[in-house]
Design a protein around this motif. Structure first.
Motif, PDB file in Angstrom:
ATOM      1  N   ILE A   9       0.835  -1.204   0.000  1.00 32.39           N
ATOM      2  CA  ILE A   9       0.000   0.000   0.000  1.00 32.39           C
ATOM      3  C   ILE A   9       0.870   1.255   0.000  1.00 32.39           C
ATOM      4  N   LYS A  10       1.943   1.228   0.806  1.00 33.60           N
ATOM      5  CA  LYS A  10       2.864   2.378   0.828  1.00 33.60           C
ATOM      6  C   LYS A  10       3.472   2.615  -0.542  1.00 33.60           C
ATOM      7  N   ALA A  11       3.808   1.520  -1.224  1.00 31.44           N
ATOM      8  CA  ALA A  11       4.408   1.638  -2.553  1.00 31.44           C
ATOM      9  C   ALA A  11       3.418   2.255  -3.542  1.00 31.44           C
ATOM     10  N   ILE A  12       2.131   1.863  -3.436  1.00 32.96           N
ATOM     11  CA  ILE A  12       1.101   2.425  -4.316  1.00 32.96           C
ATOM     12  C   ILE A  12       0.956   3.921  -4.065  1.00 32.96           C
ATOM     13  N   VAL A  13       0.879   4.286  -2.774  1.00 34.46           N
ATOM     14  CA  VAL A  13       0.733   5.704  -2.425  1.00 34.46           C
ATOM     15  C   VAL A  13       1.933   6.504  -2.901  1.00 34.46           C
ATOM     16  N   GLN A  19      -4.145  13.388  -4.819  1.00 37.89           N
ATOM     17  CA  GLN A  19      -4.436  14.695  -4.248  1.00 37.89           C
ATOM     18  C   GLN A  19      -5.813  14.759  -3.574  1.00 37.89           C
ATOM     19  N   SER A  20      -6.644  13.751  -3.829  1.00 35.72           N
ATOM     20  CA  SER A  20      -8.010  13.767  -3.294  1.00 35.72           C
ATOM     21  C   SER A  20      -8.558  12.348  -3.257  1.00 35.72           C
ATOM     22  N   VAL A  21      -9.712  12.211  -2.608  1.00 35.22           N
ATOM     23  CA  VAL A  21     -10.395  10.919  -2.580  1.00 35.22           C
ATOM     24  C   VAL A  21     -10.791  10.501  -3.992  1.00 35.22           C
ATOM     25  N   ASN A  26     -10.485   6.950  -8.696  1.00 41.64           N
ATOM     26  CA  ASN A  26     -10.151   6.745 -10.114  1.00 41.64           C
ATOM     27  C   ASN A  26      -9.061   5.690 -10.282  1.00 41.64           C
ATOM     28  N   TYR A  27      -8.103   5.700  -9.362  1.00 44.07           N
ATOM     29  CA  TYR A  27      -7.033   4.695  -9.413  1.00 44.07           C
ATOM     30  C   TYR A  27      -7.627   3.295  -9.209  1.00 44.07           C
ATOM     31  N   LEU A  28      -8.495   3.171  -8.194  1.00 41.48           N
ATOM     32  CA  LEU A  28      -9.130   1.879  -7.920  1.00 41.48           C
ATOM     33  C   LEU A  28     -10.024   1.446  -9.081  1.00 41.48           C
ATOM     34  N   LYS A  29     -10.651   2.430  -9.711  1.00 39.66           N
ATOM     35  CA  LYS A  29     -11.493   2.134 -10.879  1.00 39.66           C
ATOM     36  C   LYS A  29     -10.668   1.516 -12.001  1.00 39.66           C
ATOM     37  N   ASP A  30      -9.501   2.069 -12.245  1.00 37.85           N
ATOM     38  CA  ASP A  30      -8.612   1.535 -13.288  1.00 37.85           C
ATOM     39  C   ASP A  30      -8.129   0.137 -12.922  1.00 37.85           C
ATOM     40  N   ILE A  31      -7.776  -0.047 -11.641  1.00 37.24           N
ATOM     41  CA  ILE A  31      -7.320  -1.366 -11.191  1.00 37.24           C
ATOM     42  C   ILE A  31      -8.445  -2.388 -11.344  1.00 37.24           C
ATOM     43  N   PHE A  32      -9.649  -1.971 -10.940  1.00 36.82           N
ATOM     44  CA  PHE A  32     -10.823  -2.849 -11.058  1.00 36.82           C
ATOM     45  C   PHE A  32     -11.023  -3.276 -12.512  1.00 36.82           C
TER      46      PHE A  32
END
Length: 406
Positions: A9-13, A19-21, A26-32
């Motif tokens: 998780i630290k590596a992803i961050v 900059q925002s929720v 959007n990142y999780l959407k792409d991963i999904f």
């Protein structure tokens, strides 16, 4: 299913400039999207028996045949994916079934929000704000209609053969019926089993109270397996006493003491209400029926001429008020009031307060059923001092509990 480690998780961050929720979503959407895509590719590879880059290992006359685009509604909003195809048209991905376009569990969310009393308009606005999904009021209604078979199954489920106490009361609503606005009553029965746990036995929607209607409710309970009830705790509902006597002749009826007091106080002037109320405490707190009658006749002597209707109400209903006096404090606390059902009605009012009128009986039944499910989940504790309560009932009603307690 494995979860990401703290280091991952630290590596992803660290590797993304969140900059925002919204950036995280959007990142999780792409991963999904990527994960769903990979899962479908793996399914097709298993179906064909060879990987895309391993044509030499091909051992089938079928092959890949491009992609078709499909838009899914997900917890991250709308996601466009590419469904891989095969030449023969035999491939149907299991992860995203052929006609499925919603993978968010959004229907369960709609039903949950509806159960908490939100209007279809409010639900639609919230879904649009949270997920970017627009759903019409008609669609929302069809989604909540999914639980109608579940309601019918619940209303017809088998019940236990014996209940120690049953509480019965009605709550009133307005419902549209063939273009007219009609008054409807939702009649509710709560049962307490031999282990001391409460359950809602059923909800019946009807137009008016009558002995015929209540006999239908009693017969419904019998047809679902109820053979005996020790004590029915009720308010003064029209026709109920006659129906109980016809269906469960061995059952006793206890009228709610609190309701009886309220009905009596309606006839008493404001200047006398405090003194009148204090005198009545000697009646309903008496140690037994003999003392209660003595205190009642003292009260009648003092107040009878001023408030004859208040006194007459107790005299006319003494047969359904007096069972209370043969029990100890543990049981009196349970039966002297129908508070348990009034508490349930408060929960109903919370979820129906935004509804001035229901479009149909089914619509009313849906909302009350879903509210009931939420209430029942919280009924995890049995009545206090239940062992003592049960021992009292075994003595007071000899032989009737022998087959149900060890």
């Amino acid at each position: 299913m494995s979860t990401l480690s703290k280091e991952q998780i630290k590596a992803i961050v660290k590797g993304n400039n969140f900059q925002s929720v919204t950036d995280v979503t959007n990142y999780l959407k792409d991963i999904f999207k990527d994960i769903i895509q990979e899962l479908m590719e793996a399914e097709l590879e298993e179906k064909l028996g060879y990987a895309k880059e391993e044509r030499s290992a091909k051992n089938t006359d079928n092959c890949r045949n491009g992609y078709s685009t499909k838009t899914l509604k997900s917890e991250f909003g709308e996601v466009e994916i590419q469904i891989p195809r095969d030449r023969k048209g035999e491939f149907e991905p299991k992860i995203i079934p052929k006609y499925q376009r919603n993978v968010s569990g959004i229907e369960e969310k709609i039903i949950s929000l509806y159960a908490r009393g939100m209007s279809t308009r409010d639900i639609g606005e919230q879904l649009k704000d949270l997920y970017g999904v627009e759903i019409s009021a008609e669609m929302l209604s069809r989604i909540t209609d999914r639980i109608i078979p579940e309601i019918k199954e619940w209303q017809q489920r088998p019940l236990e053969p014996i209940y120690t106490f049953c509480f019965m009361d009605a709550i009133h609503y307005k419902v549209r019926d063939e273009g007219r606005i009609c008054n409807r009553a939702a009649y509710v029965v709560i049962g307490v089993n031999v282990e001391g746990y409460k359950d809602i036995l059923g909800i019946w929607i009807g137009e008016n109270e009558s002995s015929k209607f209540w006999l239908g409710v009693m017969n419904d309970l019998k047809n679902r397996g109820v053979q005996d009830v020790m004590l029915f705790c009720v308010d003064g509902l029209t026709g109920l006493k006659e129906a109980i006597n016809a269906a469960f002749p061995m059952a006793e009826i206890q009228r709610c003491i609190i309701h009886q007091l309220r009905n009596s106080f309606k006839y008493v002037s404001c200047k006398d209400i405090k003194a009148f109320s204090n005198d009545f405490k000697n009646v309903y707190k008496a140690i037994n029926e003999k003392v209660a009658l003595e205190k009642f006749y003292e009260l009648k002597e003092k107040w009878g001429k001023s408030y004859p209707f208040a006194i007459r109400s107790w005299e006319n209903n003494w047969d359904v008020l007096s069972p209370f006096y043969k029990f100890p404090e543990e049981i009196r606390k349970i039966i002297y009031t129908t508070n348990v059902i009034e508490g349930l009605h408060r929960q109903y009012r919370k979820v129906t307060k935004s509804k001035t009128m229901f479009p149909s009986d089914d619509s009313l039944e849906k909302m009350l059923y879903m509210a009931s499910k939420n209430v029942i989940k919280k009924w995890t504790q049995r009545y206090k001092n239940w062992d003592r309560v049960l021992n009292q009932l075994i003595i007071q009603y000899p032989g009737r509990l022998d087959n149900y307690v060890s």
